[in-house]
Design a protein around this motif. Structure first.
Motif, PDB file in Angstrom:
ATOM      1  N   VAL A  19      11.671   4.525  11.482  1.00  0.00           N
ATOM      2  CA  VAL A  19      10.866   4.980  10.340  1.00  0.00           C
ATOM      3  C   VAL A  19      11.324   6.380   9.932  1.00  0.00           C
ATOM      4  O   VAL A  19      11.408   7.281  10.760  1.00  0.00           O
ATOM      5  CB  VAL A  19       9.358   4.965  10.677  1.00  0.00           C
ATOM      6  N   GLY A  47       6.397   8.087   6.247  1.00  0.00           N
ATOM      7  CA  GLY A  47       5.248   7.195   6.194  1.00  0.00           C
ATOM      8  C   GLY A  47       5.026   6.530   7.549  1.00  0.00           C
ATOM      9  O   GLY A  47       5.487   7.018   8.579  1.00  0.00           O
ATOM     10  N   ALA A  48       4.322   5.417   7.516  1.00  0.00           N
ATOM     11  CA  ALA A  48       4.052   4.654   8.734  1.00  0.00           C
ATOM     12  C   ALA A  48       4.329   3.189   8.444  1.00  0.00           C
ATOM     13  O   ALA A  48       4.132   2.716   7.319  1.00  0.00           O
ATOM     14  CB  ALA A  48       2.608   4.846   9.182  1.00  0.00           C
ATOM     15  N   LEU A  49       4.784   2.482   9.459  1.00  0.00           N
ATOM     16  CA  LEU A  49       5.146   1.079   9.326  1.00  0.00           C
ATOM     17  C   LEU A  49       4.528   0.297  10.468  1.00  0.00           C
ATOM     18  O   LEU A  49       4.689   0.669  11.630  1.00  0.00           O
ATOM     19  CB  LEU A  49       6.673   0.929   9.350  1.00  0.00           C
ATOM     20  N   THR A  54       2.144   0.198  15.331  1.00  0.00           N
ATOM     21  CA  THR A  54       2.431   1.132  14.246  1.00  0.00           C
ATOM     22  C   THR A  54       3.491   2.125  14.681  1.00  0.00           C
ATOM     23  O   THR A  54       3.393   2.725  15.751  1.00  0.00           O
ATOM     24  CB  THR A  54       1.152   1.886  13.817  1.00  0.00           C
ATOM     25  N   ARG A  85       5.558   5.575  13.351  1.00  0.00           N
ATOM     26  CA  ARG A  85       5.461   6.703  12.428  1.00  0.00           C
ATOM     27  C   ARG A  85       6.849   7.331  12.245  1.00  0.00           C
ATOM     28  O   ARG A  85       7.778   7.006  12.964  1.00  0.00           O
ATOM     29  CB  ARG A  85       4.475   7.726  12.959  1.00  0.00           C
ATOM     30  N   ASN A 137       2.835  -2.315   5.524  1.00  0.00           N
ATOM     31  CA  ASN A 137       2.487  -0.926   5.248  1.00  0.00           C
ATOM     32  C   ASN A 137       0.993  -0.873   4.960  1.00  0.00           C
ATOM     33  O   ASN A 137       0.555  -1.227   3.874  1.00  0.00           O
ATOM     34  CB  ASN A 137       3.288  -0.386   4.061  1.00  0.00           C
ATOM     35  N   ALA A 151       6.303   3.426   2.808  1.00  0.00           N
ATOM     36  CA  ALA A 151       6.962   3.543   4.111  1.00  0.00           C
ATOM     37  C   ALA A 151       8.460   3.410   3.866  1.00  0.00           C
ATOM     38  O   ALA A 151       8.913   2.486   3.190  1.00  0.00           O
ATOM     39  CB  ALA A 151       6.482   2.454   5.061  1.00  0.00           C
TER      40      ALA A 151
END
Length: 175
Positions: free
Chosen positions: A126, A129-131, A141, A143, A160, A166
């Motif tokens: 990543v 964002g966060a995935l 999750t 980050r 997302n 993301a």
């Protein structure tokens, strides 16, 4: 580059080079004969998930569909109404046997991936964002700055659930 026209021509060329009918291509890819025909006639743009199924069924790297052979242009796969944008950073390398993609996933977007060919390993990192990643049926999750390596030959998913796009890189290694 007109990506839809490129996908249309590439799919047809790959299918015909194998001597496959649309019926056989549908059996091998798990994508309906009607959908394959629509893509070949440039009447429909496949989703990323559908394109992955086609690539897997044809036993070719995903980036084969994104390469135009017209450097230095960097093609983007962003089908109509798609929340996922895929840009190849390093198209398939025959010697090293990998693709590297930069992927943007819109807030609320979900992409489920069917299993790739046996032995495929995927590395996701990543960037911002966060995935949420689904691997072996469980969501986790990641980050910015975090990564995950997993067997790409099993069903997996990308989601997302955050408020911002993301951005992640996906390195696909083929055995």
């Amino acid at each position: 580059m007109d990506i839809a026209a490129h996908l249309s021509a590439k799919l047809k060329a790959l299918r015909q080079a194998r001597g496959w009918s649309l019926t056989l291509a549908a059996e091998k890819t798990g994508v309906s004969k009607a959908m394959l025909g629509q893509i070949e006639r440039n009447e429909s743009s496949p989703t990323v998930a559908t394109l992955w199924k086609i690539a897997t069924g044809l036993n070719v790297p995903f980036s084969v569909f994104l390469q135009s052979g017209e450097p230095p242009e960097r093609p983007v796969f962003d089908p109509q109404n798609s929340d996922m944008v895929v840009v190849p950073l390093f198209p398939y390398d025959e010697q090293l046997r990998f693709d590297l993609f930069s992927i943007m996933l819109a807030p609320g977007a979900l992409s489920e991936s069917s299993p790739h060919d046996s032995g495929v390993i995927e590395h996701v990192t990543v960037i911002s964002g966060a995935l949420d990643m689904q691997v072996q049926g469980k969501w986790q999750t990641l980050r910015a700055g975090e990564g995950l390596r997993f067997a790409g030959d099993e069903a997996h998913g990308y989601r997302n659930s955050g408020p911002e796009r993301a951005h992640f890189h996906s390195l696909i290694h083929y055995p």
